[in-house]
Design a protein around this motif. Sequence first.
Motif, mmCIF file in Angstrom:
data_model
loop_
_atom_site.group_PDB
_atom_site.id
_atom_site.type_symbol
_atom_site.label_atom_id
_atom_site.label_comp_id
_atom_site.label_asym_id
_atom_site.label_seq_id
_atom_site.Cartn_x
_atom_site.Cartn_y
_atom_site.Cartn_z
ATOM 1 N N LYS A 12 0.931 -0.555 -0.001
ATOM 2 C CA LYS A 12 0.319 -0.203 -0.215
ATOM 3 C C LYS A 12 0.716 1.329 0.298
ATOM 4 O O LYS A 12 0.848 2.062 -0.517
ATOM 5 N N ASN A 13 1.764 1.076 0.621
ATOM 6 C CA ASN A 13 2.969 2.320 1.078
ATOM 7 C C ASN A 13 3.801 2.985 -0.869
ATOM 8 O O ASN A 13 3.245 3.870 -0.915
ATOM 9 N N ARG A 14 3.612 1.544 -0.882
ATOM 10 C CA ARG A 14 4.300 1.873 -2.146
ATOM 11 C C ARG A 14 3.342 2.389 -3.676
ATOM 12 O O ARG A 14 3.225 3.431 -4.787
ATOM 13 N N GLN A 15 1.934 2.238 -2.947
ATOM 14 C CA GLN A 15 1.174 1.968 -4.185
ATOM 15 C C GLN A 15 0.674 4.199 -3.951
ATOM 16 O O GLN A 15 0.582 5.183 -4.872
ATOM 17 N N LYS A 16 0.831 3.851 -2.622
ATOM 18 C CA LYS A 16 0.226 5.708 -2.572
ATOM 19 C C LYS A 16 1.472 6.472 -3.019
ATOM 20 O O LYS A 16 0.763 7.277 -3.150
ATOM 21 N N LEU A 17 3.074 6.363 -2.449
ATOM 22 C CA LEU A 17 3.976 7.255 -3.093
ATOM 23 C C LEU A 17 3.640 6.920 -4.394
ATOM 24 O O LEU A 17 3.679 7.957 -4.967
ATOM 25 N N LEU A 18 3.700 6.533 -5.300
ATOM 26 C CA LEU A 18 3.223 6.389 -6.794
ATOM 27 C C LEU A 18 2.256 6.993 -7.220
ATOM 28 O O LEU A 18 2.458 7.985 -8.283
ATOM 29 N N ALA A 19 1.137 7.448 -6.361
ATOM 30 C CA ALA A 19 0.363 7.712 -6.492
ATOM 31 C C ALA A 19 0.520 9.604 -6.442
ATOM 32 O O ALA A 19 -0.111 10.388 -6.344
ATOM 33 N N LEU A 20 0.992 9.413 -5.506
ATOM 34 C CA LEU A 20 1.684 11.032 -5.073
ATOM 35 C C LEU A 20 2.322 11.924 -5.591
ATOM 36 O O LEU A 20 1.949 12.721 -5.606
ATOM 37 N N LEU A 21 3.192 10.904 -6.220
ATOM 38 C CA LEU A 21 3.861 11.858 -6.932
ATOM 39 C C LEU A 21 3.157 12.191 -8.348
ATOM 40 O O LEU A 21 3.625 12.968 -9.172
ATOM 41 N N GLY A 22 2.181 10.932 -8.852
ATOM 42 C CA GLY A 22 1.364 11.665 -9.917
ATOM 43 C C GLY A 22 0.476 12.534 -10.004
ATOM 44 O O GLY A 22 -0.048 13.447 -11.255
ATOM 45 N N SER A 23 0.071 12.582 -9.054
ATOM 46 C CA SER A 23 -0.811 13.817 -8.418
ATOM 47 C C SER A 23 -0.263 15.074 -8.394
ATOM 48 O O SER A 23 -0.972 16.237 -8.655
ATOM 49 N N LYS A 24 0.703 15.456 -7.494
ATOM 50 C CA LYS A 24 1.312 16.336 -7.132
ATOM 51 C C LYS A 24 2.143 16.574 -7.613
ATOM 52 O O LYS A 24 3.356 17.847 -7.446
ATOM 53 N N GLY A 25 2.968 15.800 -7.698
ATOM 54 C CA GLY A 25 4.175 16.255 -8.713
ATOM 55 C C GLY A 25 5.555 15.558 -8.136
ATOM 56 O O GLY A 25 5.701 15.185 -6.950
ATOM 57 N N GLU A 26 7.077 16.756 -8.162
ATOM 58 C CA GLU A 26 8.213 16.143 -7.795
ATOM 59 C C GLU A 26 7.929 16.903 -6.396
ATOM 60 O O GLU A 26 7.407 18.766 -6.173
ATOM 61 N N MET A 27 8.779 15.968 -5.138
ATOM 62 C CA MET A 27 9.001 16.320 -4.159
ATOM 63 C C MET A 27 10.365 15.513 -3.014
ATOM 64 O O MET A 27 10.210 14.942 -3.578
ATOM 65 N N ASP A 28 10.797 16.042 -2.263
ATOM 66 C CA ASP A 28 11.187 15.578 -1.394
ATOM 67 C C ASP A 28 11.230 14.462 -0.617
ATOM 68 O O ASP A 28 9.903 14.301 -0.230
ATOM 69 N N ALA A 29 11.698 13.967 0.211
ATOM 70 C CA ALA A 29 11.758 12.306 0.844
ATOM 71 C C ALA A 29 10.698 13.190 1.968
ATOM 72 O O ALA A 29 10.212 12.713 2.996
ATOM 73 N N ALA A 30 11.053 14.247 2.801
ATOM 74 C CA ALA A 30 10.533 14.623 4.182
ATOM 75 C C ALA A 30 9.009 14.857 3.672
ATOM 76 O O ALA A 30 8.491 14.459 4.948
ATOM 77 N N TYR A 63 12.140 13.788 -6.011
ATOM 78 C CA TYR A 63 11.981 12.352 -6.763
ATOM 79 C C TYR A 63 10.379 12.988 -7.549
ATOM 80 O O TYR A 63 10.007 13.768 -7.080
ATOM 81 N N GLY A 64 10.465 11.990 -8.691
ATOM 82 C CA GLY A 64 9.236 12.586 -9.814
ATOM 83 C C GLY A 64 8.848 11.309 -10.485
ATOM 84 O O GLY A 64 10.338 10.190 -10.876
ATOM 85 N N LEU A 65 7.842 11.036 -10.628
ATOM 86 C CA LEU A 65 7.677 9.686 -11.969
ATOM 87 C C LEU A 65 8.544 9.631 -13.677
ATOM 88 O O LEU A 65 8.396 10.802 -13.960
ATOM 89 N N THR A 66 9.155 8.725 -13.941
ATOM 90 C CA THR A 66 9.732 8.443 -14.857
ATOM 91 C C THR A 66 7.957 8.628 -16.122
ATOM 92 O O THR A 66 7.299 8.099 -15.408
ATOM 93 N N ALA A 67 8.465 8.352 -17.469
ATOM 94 C CA ALA A 67 7.754 8.273 -18.872
ATOM 95 C C ALA A 67 7.292 6.553 -17.557
ATOM 96 O O ALA A 67 5.638 6.400 -17.143
ATOM 97 N N LEU A 68 7.914 5.633 -17.490
ATOM 98 C CA LEU A 68 7.065 4.045 -17.193
ATOM 99 C C LEU A 68 6.350 4.150 -15.975
ATOM 100 O O LEU A 68 5.393 3.796 -15.339
ATOM 101 N N GLY A 69 6.473 4.775 -14.995
ATOM 102 C CA GLY A 69 6.553 5.243 -13.887
ATOM 103 C C GLY A 69 4.771 5.595 -13.891
ATOM 104 O O GLY A 69 4.030 6.050 -13.089
ATOM 105 N N THR A 70 4.349 7.030 -14.667
ATOM 106 C CA THR A 70 3.275 7.149 -14.816
ATOM 107 C C THR A 70 2.809 6.549 -16.067
ATOM 108 O O THR A 70 1.002 6.065 -15.026
#
Length: 79
Positions: A12-30, A63-70
């Motif tokens: 679930k945390n992997r899924q949440k992290l990917l969705a977060l970057l997908g919706s919010k864009g680039e972010m730092d780890a903190a 951190y941000g999504l790659t094309a594959l990540g998107t």
Amino acid sequence: MDELMGFITGNKNRQKLLALLGSKGEMDAARIAKNMHVVKISVDKILAELVERELITENGGLYGLTALGTDVERSIHAI
């Protein structure tokens, strides 16, 4: 692609992290950890796994999504 989707949806945390970057864009780890309400050390581990699988990239601490990540994030979101 199916293997990557299984890898993401299996945690679930992997899924949440990917969705977060997908919706919010680039972010730092903190900021990711704060948004997910997860300790940073756990986020760091997930980030390393996702970078290794080329789903996200790290640039100057952001951190941000790659094309594959998107593609994977959109496919999971569509389920």
